[in-house]
Design a protein around this motif. Structure first.
Motif, mmCIF file in Angstrom:
data_model
loop_
_atom_site.group_PDB
_atom_site.id
_atom_site.type_symbol
_atom_site.label_atom_id
_atom_site.label_comp_id
_atom_site.label_asym_id
_atom_site.label_seq_id
_atom_site.Cartn_x
_atom_site.Cartn_y
_atom_site.Cartn_z
ATOM 1 N N MET A 277 0.871 -1.168 -0.097
ATOM 2 C CA MET A 277 -0.038 -0.205 -0.100
ATOM 3 C C MET A 277 0.884 1.087 -0.029
ATOM 4 O O MET A 277 0.512 2.243 -0.622
ATOM 5 C CB MET A 277 -0.958 0.142 1.153
ATOM 6 N N ALA A 278 1.996 1.199 0.835
ATOM 7 C CA ALA A 278 2.854 2.370 0.946
ATOM 8 C C ALA A 278 3.384 2.500 -0.612
ATOM 9 O O ALA A 278 3.637 3.870 -0.983
ATOM 10 C CB ALA A 278 3.816 2.277 1.930
ATOM 11 N N ARG A 279 4.126 1.412 -1.169
ATOM 12 C CA ARG A 279 4.652 1.536 -2.466
ATOM 13 C C ARG A 279 3.848 2.165 -3.227
ATOM 14 O O ARG A 279 4.062 2.885 -4.365
ATOM 15 C CB ARG A 279 5.103 0.101 -2.798
ATOM 16 N N GLU A 280 2.266 1.661 -3.223
ATOM 17 C CA GLU A 280 1.542 2.341 -4.477
ATOM 18 C C GLU A 280 0.944 3.822 -4.123
ATOM 19 O O GLU A 280 -0.073 4.250 -5.060
ATOM 20 C CB GLU A 280 0.307 1.328 -4.284
ATOM 21 N N GLY A 281 1.306 4.085 -2.996
ATOM 22 C CA GLY A 281 0.812 5.583 -2.947
ATOM 23 C C GLY A 281 -0.121 6.133 -2.129
ATOM 24 O O GLY A 281 -0.644 7.068 -2.122
ATOM 25 N N TYR A 282 -0.668 5.030 -1.109
ATOM 26 C CA TYR A 282 -1.773 5.170 -0.216
ATOM 27 C C TYR A 282 -1.182 6.192 0.983
ATOM 28 O O TYR A 282 -0.416 5.503 1.550
ATOM 29 C CB TYR A 282 -2.224 4.075 0.099
ATOM 30 N N ALA A 283 -1.666 7.250 1.073
ATOM 31 C CA ALA A 283 -1.416 7.962 2.288
ATOM 32 C C ALA A 283 -1.889 7.624 3.447
ATOM 33 O O ALA A 283 -2.841 7.022 3.660
ATOM 34 C CB ALA A 283 -2.014 9.689 2.105
ATOM 35 N N PRO A 284 -1.152 7.715 4.592
ATOM 36 C CA PRO A 284 -1.848 7.143 5.817
ATOM 37 C C PRO A 284 -3.307 7.584 6.449
ATOM 38 O O PRO A 284 -4.216 6.810 6.714
ATOM 39 C CB PRO A 284 -0.876 7.850 7.074
ATOM 40 N N GLN A 301 5.367 4.642 9.384
ATOM 41 C CA GLN A 301 6.906 4.333 9.271
ATOM 42 C C GLN A 301 7.221 3.718 7.686
ATOM 43 O O GLN A 301 8.183 3.951 7.094
ATOM 44 C CB GLN A 301 7.461 3.262 10.233
ATOM 45 N N TYR A 302 6.367 2.993 7.222
ATOM 46 C CA TYR A 302 6.472 2.275 5.905
ATOM 47 C C TYR A 302 6.454 3.505 4.731
ATOM 48 O O TYR A 302 7.267 3.445 3.844
ATOM 49 C CB TYR A 302 5.642 1.183 5.676
ATOM 50 N N VAL A 303 5.295 4.444 5.150
ATOM 51 C CA VAL A 303 5.388 5.591 4.318
ATOM 52 C C VAL A 303 6.721 6.284 4.033
ATOM 53 O O VAL A 303 6.839 6.730 2.876
ATOM 54 C CB VAL A 303 4.129 6.157 4.796
ATOM 55 N N GLU A 304 7.157 6.538 5.423
ATOM 56 C CA GLU A 304 8.290 7.644 5.241
ATOM 57 C C GLU A 304 9.503 6.894 4.696
ATOM 58 O O GLU A 304 10.161 7.679 4.408
ATOM 59 C CB GLU A 304 8.451 7.902 6.638
ATOM 60 N N SER A 305 9.542 5.554 4.491
ATOM 61 C CA SER A 305 10.584 5.060 3.893
ATOM 62 C C SER A 305 10.645 4.935 2.326
ATOM 63 O O SER A 305 11.413 4.341 1.616
ATOM 64 C CB SER A 305 10.805 3.597 4.334
ATOM 65 N N TYR A 306 9.394 5.585 1.776
ATOM 66 C CA TYR A 306 9.272 5.555 0.455
ATOM 67 C C TYR A 306 9.388 7.150 -0.019
ATOM 68 O O TYR A 306 8.898 8.026 0.738
ATOM 69 C CB TYR A 306 7.871 4.887 -0.013
ATOM 70 N N LYS A 307 9.918 7.068 -1.428
ATOM 71 C CA LYS A 307 9.891 8.731 -1.865
ATOM 72 C C LYS A 307 8.744 9.252 -2.126
ATOM 73 O O LYS A 307 8.477 10.366 -2.498
ATOM 74 C CB LYS A 307 10.855 8.718 -3.040
ATOM 75 N N SER A 308 7.656 8.280 -2.066
ATOM 76 C CA SER A 308 6.462 9.055 -2.574
ATOM 77 C C SER A 308 5.894 10.200 -1.319
ATOM 78 O O SER A 308 4.835 10.751 -1.542
ATOM 79 C CB SER A 308 5.207 7.925 -2.421
ATOM 80 N N THR A 309 6.532 9.921 -0.141
ATOM 81 C CA THR A 309 6.206 11.014 0.842
ATOM 82 C C THR A 309 6.361 12.568 0.422
ATOM 83 O O THR A 309 5.719 13.255 0.763
ATOM 84 C CB THR A 309 7.171 10.561 1.919
#
Length: 313
Positions: A277-284, A301-309
């Motif tokens: 989900m984080a990789r596909e760009g779903y915001a928290p 934490q997963y979200v912050e590990s991707y450049k999509s943030t």
């Protein structure tokens, strides 16, 4: 008695050495012929394409090579996998003239297991012939799963009008790789397929086929069908695959449909889904209703590990 036994052992040893020598020599000769055969295949590819387009028989240089029939099968398989919508008549007539179909069918009937499956796979890559159907159909009841699936591919090419029935009757769940092979074969026959009847079918292999179509063509109108599979499919693997397709299409994830499926996830499966989900760009904020407070913190934490943030900020 001892002399007789010694003679037998010596004969067996000589036979074994001779068999190994023949195998080694055959491998060495094949290795030496490989560069020349590859060159002949490149030169013959143009002639074969012209034969298909002009629909008139012509000599193919590859036929003059050692083991030319086997190389022609390989070349026709490569050409057939790369082209769609062409008339296979000229190629089929040429292969009939070379006796390729009869040779492969005899090999399939003599061999067993993976060797038989390999022969049938080669046969499935060739233009269909009427006699092939009746001789391959018994292999659908073979004890080897690989043979049954290879026979299915042959019949999908030979009788495309029966494709959906054949897939529904296949006795085991198709893997993702096998679904791709089935779709490739159906595209070759230009068989029109609608994703909705497949997704609404009661046969799980047909549902897998429809799921793959939705994913490949990014069908955004299939939300309700995908969510329905996630919520109610008895096949947990199929339900998870539907959920992953929803993520890949970046569609809204509704808790009331996903709740039961999410509750069944193990911790490792839950982490894998969060990463997807984080990789596909779903915001928290988009998935906060799916997770508990502790899980939402982990997802952040997963979200912050991707450049999509960078996009979300």
């Amino acid at each position: 008695m001892g002399v007789w036994l010694y003679g037998v052992l010596l004969a067996l040893q000589v036979f074994a050495i001779g068999w190994v020598a023949v195998r080694l020599l055959g491998g060495w000769l094949r290795q030496r012929r490989r560069p020349r055969n590859e060159l002949l295949m490149r030169r013959s590819a143009g002639e074969l394409v012209r034969l298909i387009l002009e629909e008139e028989d012509r000599a193919i240089p590859l036929e003059m090579a050692v083991d030319g029939a086997r190389l022609m099968v390989e070349l026709c398989g490569r050409i057939g996998a790369a082209l769609y919508g062409y008339s296979p008549t000229a190629m089929a007539q040429h292969l009939v003239h070379l006796g390729v179909y009869q040779r492969l069918l005899r090999q399939a009937e003599r061999r067993r297991g993976l060797h038989r499956a390999l022969v049938l796979k080669r046969l499935s890559d060739l233009p269909p012939q009427a006699e092939v159907e009746s001789r391959v159909r018994p292999f659908l009841r073979d004890s080897s799963r690989e043979v049954r699936f290879a026979a299915l591919l042959v019949l999908l090419a030979a009788v495309p009008q029966e494709s959906l029935r054949l897939i529904a009757e296949f006795d085991e769940p198709l893997t993702a790789c096998e679904v791709g092979e089935v779709l490739h074969q159906m595209r070759r026959t230009l068989l029109p397929i609608a994703y909705r009847p497949l997704m609404e079918s009661h046969h799980q292999n047909l549902q897998r086929l429809g799921l793959c179509l939705v994913h490949q063509f990014a069908v955004e109108d299939a939300d309700e069908l995908l969510l329905g599979l996630v919520a109610s499919s008895p096949d947990r693997e199929l339900a998870m695959a539907s959920l992953y397709v929803l993520c890949a299409l970046h569609r809204p994830l509704r808790r009331r449909y996903l709740k039961h499926c999410l509750e069944q996830l193990s911790s490792s499966e839950r982490r894998a889904l969060m990463r997807r989900m984080a990789r596909e760009g779903y915001a928290p904020s988009q998935v906060q209703t799916l997770w508990s407070a502790h899980q939402r913190a982990r997802y952040a934490q997963y979200v912050e590990s991707y450049k999509s943030t960078l996009v979300w900020s």
